[in-house]
Enzyme design. Structure first.
Site, PDB file in Angstrom:
ATOM      1  N   GLU A  40       0.826  -1.211   0.000  1.00 36.45           N
ATOM      2  CA  GLU A  40       0.000   0.000   0.000  1.00 36.45           C
ATOM      3  C   GLU A  40       0.860   1.261   0.000  1.00 36.45           C
ATOM      4  OE1 GLU A  40      -2.965   0.336  -0.720  1.00 36.45           O
ATOM      5  OE2 GLU A  40      -3.691  -1.709  -0.545  1.00 36.45           O
ATOM      6  N   TYR A 121      -6.210   7.086   3.693  1.00 38.23           N
ATOM      7  CA  TYR A 121      -6.423   5.994   2.739  1.00 38.23           C
ATOM      8  C   TYR A 121      -5.725   4.706   3.196  1.00 38.23           C
ATOM      9  CZ  TYR A 121      -5.435   2.658  -0.803  1.00 38.23           C
ATOM     10  OH  TYR A 121      -5.296   1.462  -1.428  1.00 38.23           O
ATOM     11  N   ASP A 139      -9.574   6.169  -2.417  1.00 40.06           N
ATOM     12  CA  ASP A 139      -8.391   6.651  -3.135  1.00 40.06           C
ATOM     13  C   ASP A 139      -8.868   7.329  -4.415  1.00 40.06           C
ATOM     14  OD1 ASP A 139      -9.239   4.545  -4.660  1.00 40.06           O
ATOM     15  OD2 ASP A 139      -7.235   3.924  -5.203  1.00 40.06           O
TER      16      ASP A 139
END
Length: 345
Positions: A40, A121, A139
């Site tokens: 991520e 996020y 996102d």
DNA sequence: AAGGCGTGGCC
DNA sequence: TGGCCAAGCCT
């Protein structure tokens, strides 16, 4: 709204991309939080295509968060070179060391968000994907999909709050991790910024943007500012023993913590600032590079330096310790221009 | 709270 | 070619 999530999950079960950090959809097992977090962070503002090889390399070198926490800063920065947004690498190390100290990643979104490099996020994504929490994951993909689904015409970034509310309406209690990845996959492969493939979209029947014929024009965005051009000079010096004169940039700001070639600060005009007196010569052409907020044009100077050279800035990196792949891309471009002018590299 | 912060691919 | 854009965060 529940029906839409179910339709998307059904699509995801059939179309999910196989990715190194992802568990197959519906698979009961949870992915390793370390791998979810690492992927991520790498994926922040960065494409899957760019991330994949870096992810493989990092997880091979450092299979656990404890291993990463024990790595040397320079080694991690060198491995991150080329991926961009280098503050991510600095925060990655800080975060790894905090987590290794605690013994494990926190399992809830709020606590995750206190860690360096983990914002709204990424905290939601990790909580949903690694820990099966029903968090609203928003996102750029999700914003685009929601803007089209609900025909939201408020321009970004102002429209973010509305789009988040829309995303929250659709987020299911079941399979939140798969759902989050499904929306992002949809945005990446079907509901693309240009030429969206509405004809094969699992949400085709619900999409107000498509109904109104404006899907491809959403989301609207504020006009961007023009990028100014800055100029500079880079000095590529090689000592008689093959060592290269390089400089570790300060830990904050542009290319912070990365290796680079010495030179004065970049500005409206190119300023000469050789790191050591020598017969610096010009190379043909200039290194051109575009950063987030300006274009850069660098003149390149090269010189063969004597063993007794004592530079005012930078340090000599032995020939065998120098890897061009440790350089950020702009500095690698400079090296590529200089490279051919040296003998016996 | 705008603006700083990389890079590569696409058209 | 050059502008746009991508799984954002930090200050």
């Amino acid at each position: 709204m529940r029906e839409r999530a179910a339709d998307l999950l059904e699509w995801y079960d059939r179309h999910a991309r196989q990715l190194p950090w992802r568990m197959p959809p519906g698979c009961g097992a949870r992915p390793d939080p370390y791998r979810v977090w690492l992927s991520e962070v790498m994926l922040q503002q960065t494409t899957v295509a760019a991330v994949t090889s870096y992810f493989e390399r990092f997880t091979t070198l450092w299979p656990t968060v404890e291993a990463l926490a024990a790595a040397r800063d320079e080694e991690v920065m060198g491995e991150w070179a080329g991926l961009g947004y280098y503050a991510r690498a600095r925060n990655l190390l800080k975060c790894a060391r905090t987590v290794a100290e605690k013994g494990a990643f926190p399992r809830n979104r709020a606590e995750l968000e206190t860690l360096p490099g983990i914002g709204p996020y990424t905290s939601a994504a990790i909580a949903a994907i690694a820990f099966d929490a029903s968090e609203v994951v928003v996102d750029g993909n999700v914003e685009r999909v929601m803007a089209r689904m609900f025909a939201v015409e408020d321009p970004l970034p102002g429209g973010k709050r509305v789009l988040r509310e829309k995303a929250a309406l659709l987020t299911p209690e079941a399979r939140p991790g798969d759902y989050a990845q499904a929306v992002m996959d949809l945005g990446a492969t079907v509901c693309t910024p240009k030429n969206p493939a509405c004809g094969i979209c699992p949400w085709m029947g619900y999409c107000q943007g498509r109904k109104a014929g404006i899907a491809a024009d959403l989301p609207k965005t504020e006009p961007k500012k023009a990028k100014p051009v800055r100029f500079g000079v880079s000095y590529v010096g090689r000592r008689a023993d093959g060592a290269w004169l390089l400089e570790r940039r300060p830990a904050r700001g542009l290319l912070g913590g990365m290796l680079g070639w010495p030179g004065a600060e970049w500005g409206d005009v190119a300023r000469e600032a050789p790191p050591v007196a020598a017969a610096w010569r010009e190379v043909g052409g200039e290194a051109r590079h575009t950063f987030t907020h300006f274009h850069l044009r660098l003149d390149v100077r090269v010189a063969d330096l004597p063993m007794e050279a004592v530079p005012a800035v930078g340090d000599f990196v032995p020939r065998e310790a120098f890897r061009p792949s440790d350089l950020p891309t702009v500095m690698r471009k400079v090296f590529d221009l200089a490279h051919d002018t040296f003998d016996n590299i």
